[in-house]
Design a protein around this motif. Structure first.
Motif, PDB file in Angstrom:
ATOM      1  N   PRO A  92      57.243  46.205  -0.851  1.00 19.71           N
ATOM      2  CA  PRO A  92      57.945  45.003  -0.384  1.00 19.71           C
ATOM      3  C   PRO A  92      58.923  44.473  -1.428  1.00 19.71           C
ATOM      4  O   PRO A  92      58.679  44.557  -2.632  1.00 19.71           O
ATOM      5  N   LEU A  93      60.020  43.942  -0.956  1.00 17.03           N
ATOM      6  CA  LEU A  93      60.989  43.324  -1.840  1.00 17.03           C
ATOM      7  C   LEU A  93      60.391  42.064  -2.446  1.00 17.03           C
ATOM      8  O   LEU A  93      59.710  41.303  -1.753  1.00 17.03           O
ATOM      9  N   PRO A  94      60.593  41.817  -3.733  1.00 16.88           N
ATOM     10  CA  PRO A  94      60.044  40.596  -4.342  1.00 16.88           C
ATOM     11  C   PRO A  94      60.528  39.354  -3.589  1.00 16.88           C
ATOM     12  O   PRO A  94      61.749  39.158  -3.436  1.00 16.88           O
ATOM     13  N   PRO A  95      59.639  38.515  -3.103  1.00 16.54           N
ATOM     14  CA  PRO A  95      60.045  37.329  -2.335  1.00 16.54           C
ATOM     15  C   PRO A  95      60.888  36.357  -3.144  1.00 16.54           C
ATOM     16  O   PRO A  95      61.646  35.570  -2.583  1.00 16.54           O
ATOM     17  N   GLU A  96      60.770  36.433  -4.488  1.00 15.50           N
ATOM     18  CA  GLU A  96      61.539  35.518  -5.339  1.00 15.50           C
ATOM     19  C   GLU A  96      63.049  35.690  -5.159  1.00 15.50           C
ATOM     20  O   GLU A  96      63.828  34.777  -5.429  1.00 15.50           O
ATOM     21  N   LEU A  97      63.469  36.873  -4.696  1.00 11.57           N
ATOM     22  CA  LEU A  97      64.897  37.116  -4.514  1.00 11.57           C
ATOM     23  C   LEU A  97      65.523  36.163  -3.501  1.00 11.57           C
ATOM     24  O   LEU A  97      66.711  35.861  -3.574  1.00 11.57           O
ATOM     25  N   ASP A  98      64.729  35.706  -2.555  1.00 13.05           N
ATOM     26  CA  ASP A  98      65.251  34.816  -1.516  1.00 13.05           C
ATOM     27  C   ASP A  98      65.339  33.374  -1.980  1.00 13.05           C
ATOM     28  O   ASP A  98      65.843  32.524  -1.240  1.00 13.05           O
ATOM     29  N   HIS A  99      64.874  33.089  -3.193  1.00 12.91           N
ATOM     30  CA  HIS A  99      64.814  31.704  -3.664  1.00 12.91           C
ATOM     31  C   HIS A  99      65.760  31.426  -4.834  1.00 12.91           C
ATOM     32  O   HIS A  99      65.604  30.427  -5.528  1.00 12.91           O
ATOM     33  N   ILE A 100      66.717  32.326  -5.034  1.00 15.41           N
ATOM     34  CA  ILE A 100      67.753  32.087  -6.044  1.00 15.41           C
ATOM     35  C   ILE A 100      69.099  32.129  -5.333  1.00 15.41           C
ATOM     36  O   ILE A 100      69.205  32.635  -4.203  1.00 15.41           O
ATOM     37  N   PRO A 101      70.159  31.605  -5.948  1.00 17.71           N
ATOM     38  CA  PRO A 101      71.492  31.676  -5.322  1.00 17.71           C
ATOM     39  C   PRO A 101      71.854  33.124  -4.987  1.00 17.71           C
ATOM     40  O   PRO A 101      71.872  33.989  -5.862  1.00 17.71           O
ATOM     41  N   GLN A 102      72.120  33.386  -3.724  1.00 12.38           N
ATOM     42  CA  GLN A 102      72.355  34.758  -3.274  1.00 12.38           C
ATOM     43  C   GLN A 102      73.644  35.353  -3.823  1.00 12.38           C
ATOM     44  O   GLN A 102      73.811  36.573  -3.850  1.00 12.38           O
ATOM     45  N   GLY A 103      74.552  34.499  -4.265  1.00 10.63           N
ATOM     46  CA  GLY A 103      75.800  34.986  -4.839  1.00 10.63           C
ATOM     47  C   GLY A 103      75.623  35.688  -6.169  1.00 10.63           C
ATOM     48  O   GLY A 103      76.551  36.346  -6.658  1.00 10.63           O
ATOM     49  N   ARG A 104      74.440  35.555  -6.772  1.00  6.97           N
ATOM     50  CA  ARG A 104      74.180  36.228  -8.054  1.00  6.97           C
ATOM     51  C   ARG A 104      73.742  37.677  -7.872  1.00  6.97           C
ATOM     52  O   ARG A 104      73.688  38.444  -8.822  1.00  6.97           O
ATOM     53  N   ILE A 105      73.382  38.046  -6.647  1.00  7.13           N
ATOM     54  CA  ILE A 105      72.755  39.347  -6.397  1.00  7.13           C
ATOM     55  C   ILE A 105      73.781  40.361  -5.914  1.00  7.13           C
ATOM     56  O   ILE A 105      74.598  40.082  -5.043  1.00  7.13           O
ATOM     57  N   VAL A 106      73.727  41.557  -6.506  1.00  9.89           N
ATOM     58  CA  VAL A 106      74.637  42.639  -6.137  1.00  9.89           C
ATOM     59  C   VAL A 106      73.814  43.890  -5.853  1.00  9.89           C
ATOM     60  O   VAL A 106      72.947  44.274  -6.644  1.00  9.89           O
ATOM     61  N   GLY A 107      74.089  44.527  -4.692  1.00  9.79           N
ATOM     62  CA  GLY A 107      73.423  45.772  -4.352  1.00  9.79           C
ATOM     63  C   GLY A 107      74.199  46.962  -4.884  1.00  9.79           C
ATOM     64  O   GLY A 107      75.433  46.947  -4.925  1.00  9.79           O
ATOM     65  N   LEU A 108      73.481  47.995  -5.299  1.00  8.59           N
ATOM     66  CA  LEU A 108      74.112  49.219  -5.803  1.00  8.59           C
ATOM     67  C   LEU A 108      73.674  50.398  -4.939  1.00  8.59           C
ATOM     68  O   LEU A 108      72.480  50.555  -4.646  1.00  8.59           O
ATOM     69  N   THR A 109      74.636  51.210  -4.549  1.00  8.47           N
ATOM     70  CA  THR A 109      74.325  52.406  -3.777  1.00  8.47           C
ATOM     71  C   THR A 109      75.104  53.575  -4.343  1.00  8.47           C
ATOM     72  O   THR A 109      75.935  53.415  -5.262  1.00  8.47           O
ATOM     73  N   ILE A 110      74.851  54.780  -3.805  1.00  5.24           N
ATOM     74  CA  ILE A 110      75.481  55.989  -4.321  1.00  5.24           C
ATOM     75  C   ILE A 110      75.432  57.047  -3.235  1.00  5.24           C
ATOM     76  O   ILE A 110      74.566  57.006  -2.347  1.00  5.24           O
ATOM     77  N   GLN A 111      76.341  58.012  -3.260  1.00  3.74           N
ATOM     78  CA  GLN A 111      76.344  59.090  -2.280  1.00  3.74           C
ATOM     79  C   GLN A 111      75.188  60.045  -2.549  1.00  3.74           C
ATOM     80  O   GLN A 111      74.838  60.315  -3.703  1.00  3.74           O
TER      81      GLN A 111
END
Length: 275
Positions: free
Chosen positions: A181-200
């Motif tokens: 499960p994704l850490p629930p704390e992620l939903d309780h901080i300003p979402q603009g601080r979070i960046v997702g990273l992906t790759i081919q």
């Protein structure tokens, strides 16, 4: 018998002189414990100096200073000689020598070194932060993080965190693992601080296979670089990112750490950077 104090005098914050005195005192067995150190900040006029000297004369203090104004340095030296006070000029000889070497007069701006020092200490603090909160080891850092990187294994989260930390940003990274499960704390901080990273997928397979080869891993470890397993992880990450639409997602495929860092900063601080 009263101890003779040390007066640290500066036209700025006095941090440079204070740290220098404290460093010097560590060379004496009773230095730090027995010395009385007082700091006088923003001393920028002769009147300011006279007030300090009045107290110094009464206490017979030793004066250590980082006065950058040539006029004030000479004034302080003359007054200390008249009052028979010991004074140590930490900057004077260095500034004069550099002026001759560079063939340029110093700007004599009090407090300018403090700004450089602040930047240095912010960088050290950010690096320590990135190391402590690497790979989601401790989620308590979320509230203090400037940037939070989220992605599956080998999407450059750790090297990117360290690069951004060198720029003075507090960065923590959180791994995405299918079934965890994704850490629930992620939903309780300003979402603009979070960046997702992906790759081919094909590039990720190359990176993981190379890493396994370097580690000498065999057997079940091959699952780590198995294309089916990789596609499953990428699909899981894609689902997380679609669920959190406020998170910008950056594809790191073929990008240098420097380039990806620039994109992260644009996404998180775009308005502040005028973008």
């Amino acid at each position: 018998m009263d101890r003779q104090p040390i007066y640290v005098v500066s036209g700025g914050s006095g941090e440079t002189a204070l740290r220098t005195v404290q460093a010097a005192l560590t060379q004496f067995s009773k230095g730090e414990a027995s010395a009385l150190v007082r700091r006088f900040q923003n001393v920028r006029t002769q009147e300011d100096l006279d007030r300090v000297l009045e107290s110094a004369t009464e206490k017979r203090a030793v004066i250590v200073h980082t006065t950058v104004s040539r006029e004030l340095r000479f004034y302080l030296a003359d007054r200390c000689a008249e009052l028979r006070l010991t004074q140590v000029d930490l900057f004077g000889n260095l500034l004069d020598t550099l002026a001759l070497y560079l063939r340029e007069r110093p700007e004599e701006r009090p407090g300018s070194f403090h700004a450089v020092g602040d930047k240095y200490f912010r960088r050290i603090e950010a690096i320590e932060f990135a190391l402590r909160f690497d790979d989601g080891a401790d989620m308590t850092g979320l509230v203090d993080a400037d940037i939070v990187l989220v992605g599956i294994s080998r999407t450059s989260k750790t090297p990117l965190s360290m690069y951004l930390a060198m720029e003075g940003h507090k960065v923590m990274n959180v791994p995405l693992v299918p079934g965890v499960p994704l850490p629930p704390e992620l939903d309780h901080i300003p979402q603009g601080r979070i960046v997702g990273l992906t790759i081919q997928a094909d590039r990720l397979q190359e990176i993981r296979a190379y890493r396994l080869k370097r580690l000498g891993a065999t057997g079940t470890a091959d699952t780590y670089s198995d294309m089916g397993h990789i596609l499953e992880e990428l699909a899981y990450a894609d689902g997380v990112f679609k669920h959190h639409r406020r998170w910008p997602v950056i594809d790191v495929t073929g990008r240098s750490i420097e380039e990806t860092a620039g994109l992260v900063l644009d996404r998180v601080f775009g308005k502040e950077r005028g973008i």
